[in-house]
Design a protein around this motif. Sequence first.
Motif, PDB file in Angstrom:
ATOM      1  N   TYR A  65       0.872  -1.166   0.000  1.00 24.32           N
ATOM      2  CA  TYR A  65       0.000   0.000   0.000  1.00 24.32           C
ATOM      3  C   TYR A  65       0.919   1.229   0.000  1.00 24.32           C
ATOM      4  O   TYR A  65       1.832   1.290  -0.804  1.00 24.32           O
ATOM      5  CB  TYR A  65      -0.977  -0.013   1.175  1.00 24.32           C
ATOM      6  CG  TYR A  65      -1.851  -1.254   1.179  1.00 24.32           C
ATOM      7  CD1 TYR A  65      -2.883  -1.413   0.257  1.00 24.32           C
ATOM      8  CD2 TYR A  65      -1.624  -2.278   2.093  1.00 24.32           C
ATOM      9  CE1 TYR A  65      -3.670  -2.541   0.248  1.00 24.32           C
ATOM     10  CE2 TYR A  65      -2.424  -3.422   2.089  1.00 24.32           C
ATOM     11  CZ  TYR A  65      -3.438  -3.541   1.166  1.00 24.32           C
ATOM     12  OH  TYR A  65      -4.209  -4.674   1.162  1.00 24.32           O
ATOM     13  N   GLN A  84       1.204  -8.665   7.852  1.00 21.21           N
ATOM     14  CA  GLN A  84       0.945  -8.381   6.435  1.00 21.21           C
ATOM     15  C   GLN A  84       1.516  -9.419   5.492  1.00 21.21           C
ATOM     16  O   GLN A  84       1.194  -9.408   4.305  1.00 21.21           O
ATOM     17  CB  GLN A  84       1.521  -7.005   6.066  1.00 21.21           C
ATOM     18  CG  GLN A  84       0.956  -5.874   6.891  1.00 21.21           C
ATOM     19  CD  GLN A  84      -0.478  -5.533   6.521  1.00 21.21           C
ATOM     20  OE1 GLN A  84      -1.158  -6.313   5.870  1.00 21.21           O
ATOM     21  NE2 GLN A  84      -0.948  -4.382   6.941  1.00 21.21           N
ATOM     22  N   HIS A 157      -4.541 -13.296   8.236  1.00 25.25           N
ATOM     23  CA  HIS A 157      -5.096 -12.649   7.045  1.00 25.25           C
ATOM     24  C   HIS A 157      -4.128 -11.632   6.464  1.00 25.25           C
ATOM     25  O   HIS A 157      -4.450 -10.446   6.357  1.00 25.25           O
ATOM     26  CB  HIS A 157      -6.434 -11.962   7.363  1.00 25.25           C
ATOM     27  CG  HIS A 157      -7.432 -12.871   7.977  1.00 25.25           C
ATOM     28  ND1 HIS A 157      -8.173 -13.768   7.247  1.00 25.25           N
ATOM     29  CD2 HIS A 157      -7.797 -13.074   9.272  1.00 25.25           C
ATOM     30  CE1 HIS A 157      -8.958 -14.454   8.046  1.00 25.25           C
ATOM     31  NE2 HIS A 157      -8.748 -14.058   9.275  1.00 25.25           N
ATOM     32  N   ALA A 159      -1.776  -9.356   3.966  1.00 25.18           N
ATOM     33  CA  ALA A 159      -2.042  -8.737   2.662  1.00 25.18           C
ATOM     34  C   ALA A 159      -1.526  -9.631   1.545  1.00 25.18           C
ATOM     35  O   ALA A 159      -2.112  -9.711   0.469  1.00 25.18           O
ATOM     36  CB  ALA A 159      -1.381  -7.363   2.596  1.00 25.18           C
TER      37      ALA A 159
HETATM   38  P1  ADP Z   1      -9.070  -9.182   6.851  1.00 18.50           P
HETATM   39  O1  ADP Z   1      -8.970  -9.244   5.342  1.00 18.50           O
HETATM   40  O2  ADP Z   1      -8.820 -10.490   7.477  1.00 18.50           O
HETATM   41  O3  ADP Z   1     -10.297  -8.517   7.361  1.00 18.50           O
HETATM   42  P2  ADP Z   1      -7.677  -6.779   7.631  1.00 18.50           P
HETATM   43  O4  ADP Z   1      -8.823  -6.332   8.479  1.00 18.50           O
HETATM   44  O5  ADP Z   1      -6.296  -6.590   8.120  1.00 18.50           O
HETATM   45  O6  ADP Z   1      -7.791  -8.328   7.273  1.00 18.50           O
HETATM   46  O7  ADP Z   1      -7.768  -6.042   6.234  1.00 18.50           O
HETATM   47  C1  ADP Z   1      -8.977  -5.767   5.608  1.00 18.50           C
HETATM   48  C2  ADP Z   1      -8.685  -5.543   4.139  1.00 18.50           C
HETATM   49  O8  ADP Z   1      -7.844  -4.395   4.001  1.00 18.50           O
HETATM   50  C3  ADP Z   1      -7.941  -6.697   3.523  1.00 18.50           C
HETATM   51  O9  ADP Z   1      -8.385  -6.884   2.210  1.00 18.50           O
HETATM   52  C4  ADP Z   1      -6.508  -6.271   3.554  1.00 18.50           C
HETATM   53  O10 ADP Z   1      -5.762  -6.850   2.510  1.00 18.50           O
HETATM   54  C5  ADP Z   1      -6.639  -4.772   3.375  1.00 18.50           C
HETATM   55  N1  ADP Z   1      -5.564  -4.041   4.060  1.00 18.50           N
HETATM   56  C6  ADP Z   1      -4.753  -4.509   5.023  1.00 18.50           C
HETATM   57  N2  ADP Z   1      -3.867  -3.575   5.387  1.00 18.50           N
HETATM   58  C7  ADP Z   1      -4.137  -2.465   4.647  1.00 18.50           C
HETATM   59  C8  ADP Z   1      -3.569  -1.166   4.556  1.00 18.50           C
HETATM   60  N3  ADP Z   1      -2.510  -0.784   5.275  1.00 18.50           N
HETATM   61  N4  ADP Z   1      -4.117  -0.275   3.685  1.00 18.50           N
HETATM   62  C9  ADP Z   1      -5.176  -0.637   2.914  1.00 18.50           C
HETATM   63  N5  ADP Z   1      -5.742  -1.872   2.955  1.00 18.50           N
HETATM   64  C10 ADP Z   1      -5.231  -2.769   3.807  1.00 18.50           C
END
Ligand code: ADP
Length: 226
Positions: A65, A84, A157, A159
Motif C-alpha cells: 500500500y 501483512q 489474514h 495482505a
Molecule cells: P481481513 O482481510 O482479514 O479482514 P484486515 O482487516 O487486516 O484483514 O484487512 C482488511 C482488508 O484491508 C484486507 O483486504 C486487507 O488486505 C486490506 N488491508 C490490510 N492492510 C491495509 C492497509 N494498510 N491499507 C489498505 N488496505 C489494507
Amino acid sequence: MAILTAQELTKQYSGEEQPALNHANLAIEAGEFVAIVGPSGSGKSTLLHLLGGVDKPTSGTVHLYDTNVFELNETQLAIFRRRQVGLIYQFYNLLPVLTVQENITLPADLDGRKVPADELAELLEILGLTDKVQSLPSELSGGQQQRVAIGRALVNHPAIVLADEPTGNLDKRNSQEIMDLLRAANTKRGQTLVVITHDPEIAAQADRVMTITDGRLTGGGDDGHH
Ligand code: ADP
Ligand code: ADP
C-alpha cells in the motif's frame, strides 16, 4: 489496484561479484496469483525475502500500500512481517516443539491476539488437520506439515502470501493438494499470492508469470518509468 510494488530493487551480497537481484521493478495487484520462475541461483528467493521484509535491499524500495517497508523501524518491521506477510518455505520451517495448533496460531499469539474458536476450527477443517491439532510436526507427513505452514501463513489474514517452492519437497499428489489449498485461498478469499516454482504446471495456473534470469526480472508488470 497494486498493493505491493518494488522499484529498482537491488541486492548485492557482500563478497559476491554480481548482484543477486538487479534493479527489479514490479507491481502486484490485489487478489493476483503471480508465479516466479527462473533457473536455480537466479535471485528468486532473494526477491521473495525482500518483498516480505525478511532481508534488506542494497538499494531500491518496496511498498505495501503506501507503507515504505524499509523505512520501518525494527519493531514496526516485525509487526509488518507478522500481520501483512505469510511466508511458506519448501521445508516447512515449523517449530518442532510446538503442536500443530500452536504452530498455526503462532503469528496471532505473538500479536497477543486469540484466534476465534470458530475461525480456527474452520481453518483446521479446510486444511484437513482437525484430528491433528495436538500432534507435533515430527508426527506428520511432509504434505501435512506443509498444510500446517499454510495455516500459519493465513492465520493473520496477511495482505500477501509469499511461497518459496512450496511443493518442492512433495510428491505429485501432495503437491496438487497444496496448490489446491493455496489457489482456494486466492480464488475464494481473494488472497494475493506469489509463488516461486520450478513446476511448469503450477506456473500455468498463475494469473501472471514473472521470470528472473541472472538477477534480472521480466514480467514484473511495472517497467520502472513513472
Ligand atoms: P481481513 O482481510 O482479514 O479482514 P484486515 O482487516 O487486516 O484483514 O484487512 C482488511 C482488508 O484491508 C484486507 O483486504 C486487507 O488486505 C486490506 N488491508 C490490510 N492492510 C491495509 C492497509 N494498510 N491499507 C489498505 N488496505 C489494507
Ligand atoms: P534462487 O532462489 O533463484 O535459487 P537465490 O536468490 O537463492 O536464487 O540466490 C541468488 C544468488 O545470490 C546466488 O548466486 C546465490 O548464491 C546468492 N546468494 C543467496 N543468498 C546469499 C547469501 N546469504 N550470501 C551470499 N550470496 C547469496
